[in-house]
Design a protein around this motif. Structure first.
Motif, PDB file in Angstrom:
ATOM      1  N   LEU B  44       1.010  -1.334  -0.032  1.00  0.00           N
ATOM      2  CA  LEU B  44       0.022  -0.057  -0.280  1.00  0.00           C
ATOM      3  C   LEU B  44       0.881   1.343  -0.134  1.00  0.00           C
ATOM      4  N   LEU B  45       2.155   1.167   0.469  1.00  0.00           N
ATOM      5  CA  LEU B  45       2.933   2.221   0.734  1.00  0.00           C
ATOM      6  C   LEU B  45       3.543   2.632  -0.607  1.00  0.00           C
ATOM      7  N   VAL B  46       3.718   1.616  -1.580  1.00  0.00           N
ATOM      8  CA  VAL B  46       4.514   1.882  -2.817  1.00  0.00           C
ATOM      9  C   VAL B  46       4.155   2.812  -3.558  1.00  0.00           C
ATOM     10  N   PRO B  47       2.699   3.043  -3.840  1.00  0.00           N
ATOM     11  CA  PRO B  47       2.331   4.158  -4.890  1.00  0.00           C
ATOM     12  C   PRO B  47       2.663   5.314  -4.295  1.00  0.00           C
ATOM     13  N   VAL B  48       2.574   5.409  -2.800  1.00  0.00           N
ATOM     14  CA  VAL B  48       2.946   6.653  -2.420  1.00  0.00           C
ATOM     15  C   VAL B  48       4.464   7.170  -2.821  1.00  0.00           C
ATOM     16  N   THR B  49       5.477   5.973  -2.309  1.00  0.00           N
ATOM     17  CA  THR B  49       6.721   6.235  -2.534  1.00  0.00           C
ATOM     18  C   THR B  49       7.094   6.346  -3.596  1.00  0.00           C
ATOM     19  N   PHE B  50       6.279   6.085  -4.823  1.00  0.00           N
ATOM     20  CA  PHE B  50       6.483   6.147  -5.987  1.00  0.00           C
ATOM     21  C   PHE B  50       6.919   7.701  -6.359  1.00  0.00           C
ATOM     22  N   PHE B  51       6.203   8.672  -5.830  1.00  0.00           N
ATOM     23  CA  PHE B  51       6.355  10.089  -5.821  1.00  0.00           C
ATOM     24  C   PHE B  51       7.498  10.604  -5.006  1.00  0.00           C
ATOM     25  N   MET B  52       8.168  10.099  -4.369  1.00  0.00           N
ATOM     26  CA  MET B  52       9.201  10.501  -3.513  1.00  0.00           C
ATOM     27  C   MET B  52      10.788  10.049  -3.968  1.00  0.00           C
ATOM     28  N   PRO B  53      11.634  11.007  -3.583  1.00  0.00           N
ATOM     29  CA  PRO B  53      13.008  10.711  -4.014  1.00  0.00           C
ATOM     30  C   PRO B  53      13.403   9.349  -3.241  1.00  0.00           C
ATOM     31  N   PRO B  54      14.487   8.527  -3.825  1.00  0.00           N
ATOM     32  CA  PRO B  54      14.789   7.309  -3.281  1.00  0.00           C
ATOM     33  C   PRO B  54      14.979   7.098  -2.043  1.00  0.00           C
TER      34      PRO B  54
END
Lengths: 169, 498
Positions: B44-54
């Motif tokens: 569930l977190l991954v779609p949000v992390t998609f928009f973050m720097p690494p």
């Protein structure tokens, strides 16, 4: 929904055979003995092997008196099956209508239906559905600039609000 | 040293700190709710992390999973329901302690040893990963091919009850990975002439489907009625923990080491680490008869083990790009998306990111102490969130999260297919995690295989021409033959479906 290993094994062999047939249309590497078809064919062979082992096992299970397929107790009652269908149906509904109706309307209907089915309290359902849809629209639509489908609305609620705030300034 | 300073700058940034804090809270809630797992939290977190720097993306995943694995211990003691599968090994033991009136001591021990176990795992990760990377830098496509084979075999072998079905799942994952442009020749495979399939099956929607949607489908039948919360007052958590630390120091070290090692083995994660260390603890205990009656000893071992396994799983993931568990399988997918291909060169080219991940791991484990304490104090409220409201909410997050990756409804279709596939597979005893492993590693496996074939000019002997490759290859083949022999051996099958 459980099936005997005989059936899953047979399905796997059919899948692998179809896939290997498809690989015959792949062109070879120029100047090499093998091409894009090599790896899928090896995989196909491995799946066929597993499928055969599963079928062997299934035949023994059948001999031991196991049925070819049965449905788990949890899904037997009408309500259990319907709950499963509600989840799947909600996703299908989103796929079918989000383009024309837009994210906000589709998601609201979807949430309302699911909450009414699972929770049952109408007032709660309406409030939670509205809050959830607006929150998701704000989080993904405004913060992350995901182009959620607009459909019947001219703009997403969060974007509209932010434009208003900007206009007032 | 310059890289280390760069890492410090990256980590001590208020934006990142906020991410860590928020994902910690998210992880605690997901972990504490029975039926929602740490893998699901990651999905569930991954779609949000998609928009973050690494670094921010990795920080979110590291923190959320560490918290979730600990938080799973809370409902185990209070409801006799493990919050995540990683707590299942000692759920009965914890609940028996709570019934004896030792809930405070149980939760205190769980919290403190989760933190300590996590820190041991991190220490091993920090020390061993760069050393291994130095060793792995001389690997060529032959070694990587065998390493991937060995890793995948190991994943199927250790992590699944039924290796045959595990292999089927793995091959299905590899097959799905074949869809799209092939990595060696650039020819579009299995696209049926469509443009949609040209770029392959998008990994994130597939994973959300398999790990989250399938779980929603499964749990939808058992949603009626609220979970019964056993009202128990939580007092001073840390009273008596010191004495346990002293008495069972050896258990703690043993649990942490077993946990880290099992975590580092491909495919086996925190849940298996907990089961094994609990069993080891019972076997070598001076008072094995007390196990199962609310005895703290086994809990010390296994609660340390599951948190140390979490960090251990990152060792092969970062060094070889081979995931240690299903969470790191997702992490590898995220790394590829951020153009940070895992492997030994990452320790040279992106050393600052590696150091940042290490620092975040330490912070996350230290943060567990205050946040875990707060979570235990607030547990009655967290546990009373009605699941019949959560299921629709999570479904909405899954749909939007999948959509956000490709900005098209095709991703939602992939998610649905993944969900149905995952559900039907689990129903029939096929594990889901190997599918994701296959999907993530497929391209690496195939491109290393094709490169090796071209290098060796089609001769299979080429795969054994280098000493390390030969060793790895022989090991892999021996395991394969042995497994096949076990499958072929006629044995009496029980008629009970598993």
């Amino acid at each position: 929904m459980r099936v005997n290993d005989l059936i899953s094994g047979a399905l796997l062999i059919i899948l692998a055979a179809a896939m290997m047939a498809y690989t015959t249309t792949f062109p070879p590497f120029p100047g090499q003995k093998y091409g894009p078809s090599l790896f899928p064919r090896l995989l196909g062979g491995a799946i066929v092997l597993c499928g055969m082992l599963l079928m062997l096992r299934g035949r023994k299970q059948l001999a031991a008196g196991q049925p070819l397929g049965f449905i788990d107790d949890a899904y037997r009652p009408a309500r259990g099956w319907m709950s499963v269908m509600m989840i799947i149906g909600a996703i299908v509904f989103y796929i079918a209508f989000s383009g024309t109706l837009g994210f906000v309307v589709t998601a609201f209907i979807l949430m309302l239906a699911l909450l009414l089915w699972f929770n049952g309290k109408p007032l709660n359902a309406v409030i939670i559905a509205i809050v959830a849809v607006l929150a998701v629209d704000w989080f993904f639509g405004w913060m992350f600039r995901v182009p959620l489908p607009l459909g019947v609305l001219p703009n997403g609620p969060a974007n509209m609000l932010m434009n208003l705030v900007r206009g007032a300034r | 040293m310059a890289a280390f300073q760069q890492a410090l700058v990256l980590v001590f940034d208020w934006n990142l700190m906020l991410t860590i804090l928020l994902s910690a809270c998210f992880g605690i809630v997901v972990g504490a709710l029975p039926g929602l797992t740490a893998t699901m939290a990651t999905a569930l977190l991954v779609p949000v992390t998609f928009f973050m720097p690494p670094v921010q993306a990795l920080a979110a995943i590291v923190t959320a999973t560490a918290m979730a694995i600990f938080a799973g211990d809370i409902p185990a003691a209070m409801l006799r329901m493990p919050g995540t599968p990683a707590s299942a090994a000692y759920t009965d033991e914890s609940f028996a302690m709570a019934k004896k009136g030792q809930l405070d001591l149980n939760l205190g021990v769980n919290l403190v040893f989760s933190v300590l176990g996590g820190l041991v795992g991190v220490a091993v990760l920090i020390v061993s990963a760069p050393l291994l990377a130095e060793f792995a830098i001389s690997f060529s496509s032959f070694e990587y091919f065998w390493l991937a084979c060995l890793g995948l075999t190991c994943a199927v072998f250790i992590a699944t009850k039924d290796p045959l079905k595990g292999f089927v799942a793995l091959f299905i994952g590899l097959l799905i990975g074949c869809i799209g442009i092939d990595p060696a020749a650039g020819y579009p495979r299995f696209t049926f002439g469509t443009v949609v399939l040209l770029e392959g099956i998008s990994f994130i929607p597939m994973m959300i489907g398999m790990f989250a949607v399938s779980e929603l489908i499964r749990s939808s039948t058992t949603l009626d009625g609220r979970a019964t919360i056993i009202a128990q007052k939580v007092g001073n958590l840390f009273k008596g923990v010191g004495a346990v630390c002293k008495k069972y120091q050896f258990n703690f070290w043993r649990g942490s080491v077993i946990g880290t090692v099992i975590g580092a083995l491909p495919g086996a994660g925190a849940d298996i680490a907990a089961w094994i260390s609990y069993a080891v603890s019972k076997k070598f205990s001076k008072e094995p008869e007390k196990f199962g009656t609310g005895h703290i000893e086994g809990i010390v071992d296994s609660t340390s083990a599951n948190n140390s396994a979490l960090a251990g799983a990152w060792i092969p993931a970062l060094v070889f790009g081979i995931p240690g568990d299903s969470i790191t399988a997702i992490v590898i997918g995220v790394l590829y998306m951020k153009n940070l291909n895992p492997g030994p060169s990452m320790f040279i080219e992106n050393a600052h990111i590696m150091y940042a991940v290490f620092i975040i791991f330490i912070i996350a484990n230290l943060l567990m102490l205050p946040l875990g304490w707060a979570a235990i104090k607030a547990s009655r409220h967290i546990l009373s969130v009605p699941r019949n409201i959560l299921v629709p909410l999570i479904l909405l997050m899954c749909i939007v999260g999948s959509f956000a990756i490709t900005n098209s409804v095709n991703a939602v279709v992939i998610m649905l297919v993944g969900g149905l596939l995952g559900w039907l597979m689990e129903e029939n005893g096929f594990p889901v995690a190997p599918v994701i492993l296959g999907l993530v590693l497929g391209e690496m496996l195939e491109s290393n295989f094709m490169t090796s074939m071209i290098k060796a000019d089609g001769s299979l002997m080429g795969f054994f021409s280098r000493p390390i490759a030969a060793t790895l290859g022989v090991m892999t083949i021996v395991i394969w033959i042995w497994m096949l022999a076990v499958q072929m051996k006629p044995k009496v099958l029980s008629d009970k479906p598993e």
